[in-house]
Design a protein around this motif. Structure first.
Motif, PDB file in Angstrom:
ATOM      1  N   TYR A 171       0.864  -1.185   0.000  1.00 62.38           N
ATOM      2  CA  TYR A 171       0.000   0.000   0.000  1.00 62.38           C
ATOM      3  C   TYR A 171       0.900   1.234   0.000  1.00 62.38           C
ATOM      4  N   VAL A 172       0.919   1.954  -1.118  1.00 58.74           N
ATOM      5  CA  VAL A 172       1.875   3.046  -1.307  1.00 58.74           C
ATOM      6  C   VAL A 172       1.171   4.390  -1.192  1.00 58.74           C
ATOM      7  N   ASN A 173       1.650   5.231  -0.281  1.00 56.36           N
ATOM      8  CA  ASN A 173       1.062   6.553  -0.058  1.00 56.36           C
ATOM      9  C   ASN A 173       2.036   7.678  -0.387  1.00 56.36           C
ATOM     10  N   ALA A 174       2.757   7.530  -1.498  1.00 58.86           N
ATOM     11  CA  ALA A 174       3.642   8.583  -1.998  1.00 58.86           C
ATOM     12  C   ALA A 174       3.767   8.384  -3.503  1.00 58.86           C
ATOM     13  N   GLY A 175       3.736   9.495  -4.250  1.00 57.09           N
ATOM     14  CA  GLY A 175       3.713   9.418  -5.695  1.00 57.09           C
ATOM     15  C   GLY A 175       5.028   8.969  -6.305  1.00 57.09           C
ATOM     16  N   VAL A 176       4.966   8.036  -7.261  1.00 57.11           N
ATOM     17  CA  VAL A 176       6.165   7.527  -7.919  1.00 57.11           C
ATOM     18  C   VAL A 176       6.052   7.698  -9.431  1.00 57.11           C
ATOM     19  N   ALA A 177       7.212   7.909 -10.080  1.00 55.33           N
ATOM     20  CA  ALA A 177       7.243   7.927 -11.541  1.00 55.33           C
ATOM     21  C   ALA A 177       6.985   6.530 -12.072  1.00 55.33           C
ATOM     22  N   ALA A 178       7.450   5.535 -11.333  1.00 55.05           N
ATOM     23  CA  ALA A 178       7.200   4.126 -11.620  1.00 55.05           C
ATOM     24  C   ALA A 178       7.530   3.344 -10.359  1.00 55.05           C
ATOM     25  N   PRO A 179       6.841   2.236 -10.128  1.00 49.21           N
ATOM     26  CA  PRO A 179       7.174   1.439  -8.946  1.00 49.21           C
ATOM     27  C   PRO A 179       8.554   0.807  -9.119  1.00 49.21           C
ATOM     28  N   PRO A 180       9.429   0.890  -8.126  1.00 48.69           N
ATOM     29  CA  PRO A 180      10.728   0.225  -8.225  1.00 48.69           C
ATOM     30  C   PRO A 180      10.562  -1.272  -8.479  1.00 48.69           C
ATOM     31  N   ARG A 192      -1.317  -7.930  -4.314  1.00 46.38           N
ATOM     32  CA  ARG A 192      -1.809  -6.690  -4.916  1.00 46.38           C
ATOM     33  C   ARG A 192      -0.993  -5.511  -4.408  1.00 46.38           C
ATOM     34  N   MET A 193      -0.744  -4.575  -5.297  1.00 46.19           N
ATOM     35  CA  MET A 193      -0.100  -3.317  -4.916  1.00 46.19           C
ATOM     36  C   MET A 193      -0.930  -2.168  -5.467  1.00 46.19           C
ATOM     37  N   ILE A 194      -1.139  -1.156  -4.648  1.00 41.61           N
ATOM     38  CA  ILE A 194      -1.835   0.039  -5.092  1.00 41.61           C
ATOM     39  C   ILE A 194      -0.909   1.222  -4.852  1.00 41.61           C
ATOM     40  N   PHE A 195      -0.787   2.080  -5.869  1.00 41.05           N
ATOM     41  CA  PHE A 195       0.160   3.191  -5.744  1.00 41.05           C
ATOM     42  C   PHE A 195      -0.293   4.387  -6.568  1.00 41.05           C
ATOM     43  N   PRO A 196       0.143   5.603  -6.165  1.00 39.94           N
ATOM     44  CA  PRO A 196      -0.130   6.806  -6.951  1.00 39.94           C
ATOM     45  C   PRO A 196       0.933   6.924  -8.045  1.00 39.94           C
ATOM     46  N   TRP A 197       0.507   6.815  -9.300  1.00 43.25           N
ATOM     47  CA  TRP A 197       1.427   6.881 -10.433  1.00 43.25           C
ATOM     48  C   TRP A 197       1.457   8.312 -10.952  1.00 43.25           C
ATOM     49  N   ARG A 198       2.634   8.913 -10.903  1.00 43.56           N
ATOM     50  CA  ARG A 198       2.784  10.293 -11.378  1.00 43.56           C
ATOM     51  C   ARG A 198       4.043  10.394 -12.237  1.00 43.56           C
ATOM     52  N   PRO A 199       3.989   9.833 -13.457  1.00 44.11           N
ATOM     53  CA  PRO A 199       5.149   9.900 -14.336  1.00 44.11           C
ATOM     54  C   PRO A 199       5.424  11.292 -14.856  1.00 44.11           C
ATOM     55  N   ALA A 200       4.407  12.155 -14.793  1.00 40.26           N
ATOM     56  CA  ALA A 200       4.549  13.556 -15.188  1.00 40.26           C
ATOM     57  C   ALA A 200       3.519  14.369 -14.420  1.00 40.26           C
ATOM     58  N   GLU A 201       3.733  15.655 -14.338  1.00 40.71           N
ATOM     59  CA  GLU A 201       2.831  16.538 -13.599  1.00 40.71           C
ATOM     60  C   GLU A 201       1.397  16.417 -14.109  1.00 40.71           C
ATOM     61  N   ARG A 202       1.238  16.194 -15.395  1.00 38.14           N
ATOM     62  CA  ARG A 202      -0.090  16.139 -16.012  1.00 38.14           C
ATOM     63  C   ARG A 202      -0.740  14.755 -15.925  1.00 38.14           C
ATOM     64  N   ALA A 232      12.028   8.034  -5.880  1.00 36.22           N
ATOM     65  CA  ALA A 232      11.302   7.301  -6.930  1.00 36.22           C
ATOM     66  C   ALA A 232      10.300   8.181  -7.668  1.00 36.22           C
ATOM     67  N   SER A 233      10.378   9.479  -7.485  1.00 36.18           N
ATOM     68  CA  SER A 233       9.359  10.364  -8.060  1.00 36.18           C
ATOM     69  C   SER A 233       9.804  11.070  -9.334  1.00 36.18           C
ATOM     70  N   VAL A 234      11.086  10.942  -9.699  1.00 38.21           N
ATOM     71  CA  VAL A 234      11.598  11.635 -10.879  1.00 38.21           C
ATOM     72  C   VAL A 234      12.078  10.609 -11.895  1.00 38.21           C
ATOM     73  N   ALA A 235      11.560  10.701 -13.105  1.00 36.83           N
ATOM     74  CA  ALA A 235      11.959   9.782 -14.165  1.00 36.83           C
ATOM     75  C   ALA A 235      13.329  10.167 -14.709  1.00 36.83           C
ATOM     76  N   GLY A 236      14.094   9.161 -15.109  1.00 34.03           N
ATOM     77  CA  GLY A 236      15.402   9.413 -15.679  1.00 34.03           C
ATOM     78  C   GLY A 236      15.299  10.018 -17.071  1.00 34.03           C
ATOM     79  N   PRO A 237      16.414  10.593 -17.569  1.00 38.14           N
ATOM     80  CA  PRO A 237      16.385  11.266 -18.868  1.00 38.14           C
ATOM     81  C   PRO A 237      16.046  10.348 -20.037  1.00 38.14           C
TER      82      PRO A 237
END
Length: 285
Positions: A171-180, A192-202, A232-237
């Motif tokens: 149970y993930v309560n912090a936004g990630v660009a992708a789950p590790p 089961r895993m539930i997480f906030p997916w935020r690969p970009a601001e939009r 884990a919140s910032v995607a690589g280049p």
């Protein structure tokens, strides 16, 4: 002349629990019972409390716990923007996970432990919750708050770099660009895993992942926003960032060590990528 009816906190907590269960849409009667049983005020520090409202905050008129048995965000750390979370959202997520007694849960971003306590009650008897909290102050408060919950353990540490225990639920309560990749590997079969997916601001989405015999099925099911997960919140280049439509069409997640990204890839983040193809099915157009 209208008479004023004084309602006890037990009645207020009971009605709050009914609202949580109704919003969750879960058929599990334990969900309502647990939200009625776990005292939210015990995890928020002494009142009056700061309530997040619009773009600002307001303070409750008193330390009466009746003020926080509503669908309100209660500030835990103003400077860091940390709050106790929206009860309706958490009730929905927890209901969607359909926790069972005896399951092992990993809670990432436990705050002061309120929803950890709810999880701990739902996997009792026989189940356990390992709660990770990166902030030292919050972790200590969570440890104190959860002393009465013998099946919950608080870890002050980084869940991104620390190996997670084998888990039926994450149970993930912090936004990630992708789950590790380590989080996916920690899921047991049927987990089961539930997480906030935020690969970009939009692109703020909530995603539920289920580990099946064929791989990791995923379902982006609603919009969601949480504070960023450190590390884990910032995607690589080199990442392939999805549009909102591409993210919503994702139906499976793969480890690149198991399968290289193909034409169905909606997003790619190093050792993890998302696909529009459901497990055993066709790509979602």
């Amino acid at each position: 002349m209208l008479s004023r009816v004084m309602t006890g906190i037990e009645d207020i907590r009971t009605f709050y629990a009914r609202l949580m269960a109704a919003n969750a849409g879960s058929r599990d009667p334990r969900l309502e019972a647990v939200f009625a049983e776990v005292p939210r005020e015990a995890f928020l520090g002494p009142g009056p409390w700061r309530i997040v409202a619009g773009n600002g905050k307001i303070t409750t008129p008193s330390a009466d716990p009746a003020h926080i048995y509503q669908n309100v965000l209660v500030a835990l750390d103003d400077a860091k923007g940390i709050n106790n979370g929206e009860p309706f959202l958490h009730a929905m997520w927890i209901g969607k996970l359909a926790l069972r007694p005896g399951e092992a849960v990993c809670h990432i971003g436990a705050g002061t432990g309120y929803y950890t306590a709810v999880l701990a009650r739902l996997v009792s008897p026989g189940g356990t919750v390992t709660a990770f909290e990166l902030d030292a102050k919050l972790a200590e408060l969570a440890r104190q708050n959860l002393e009465a919950y013998g099946n919950a353990t608080v870890v002050h540490g980084d869940a991104v770099t620390t190996p997670l225990p084998p888990s039926d639920v994450i149970y993930v309560n912090a936004g990630v660009a992708a789950p590790p990749a380590g989080w996916l590997k920690a899921l047991r079969p049927g987990g089961r895993m539930i997480f906030p997916w935020r690969p970009a601001e939009r692109v703020p989405l909530a995603v539920i992942v289920t580990r099946t015999e064929k791989g990791f099925a995923c379902d982006p099911f609603m919009r969601s926003w949480f504070i960023p997960c450190v590390g884990a919140s910032v995607a690589g280049p080199a990442a392939k960032i999805p549009t909102r439509d591409q993210a919503a069409r994702s139906r499976s997640i793969w480890l690149t060590s198991d399968k290289a990204p193909d034409r169905t890839a909606t997003a790619i983040f190093g050792d993890v990528w998302f696909s529009s193809r459901s497990l055993g099915g066709r790509p979602r157009n």
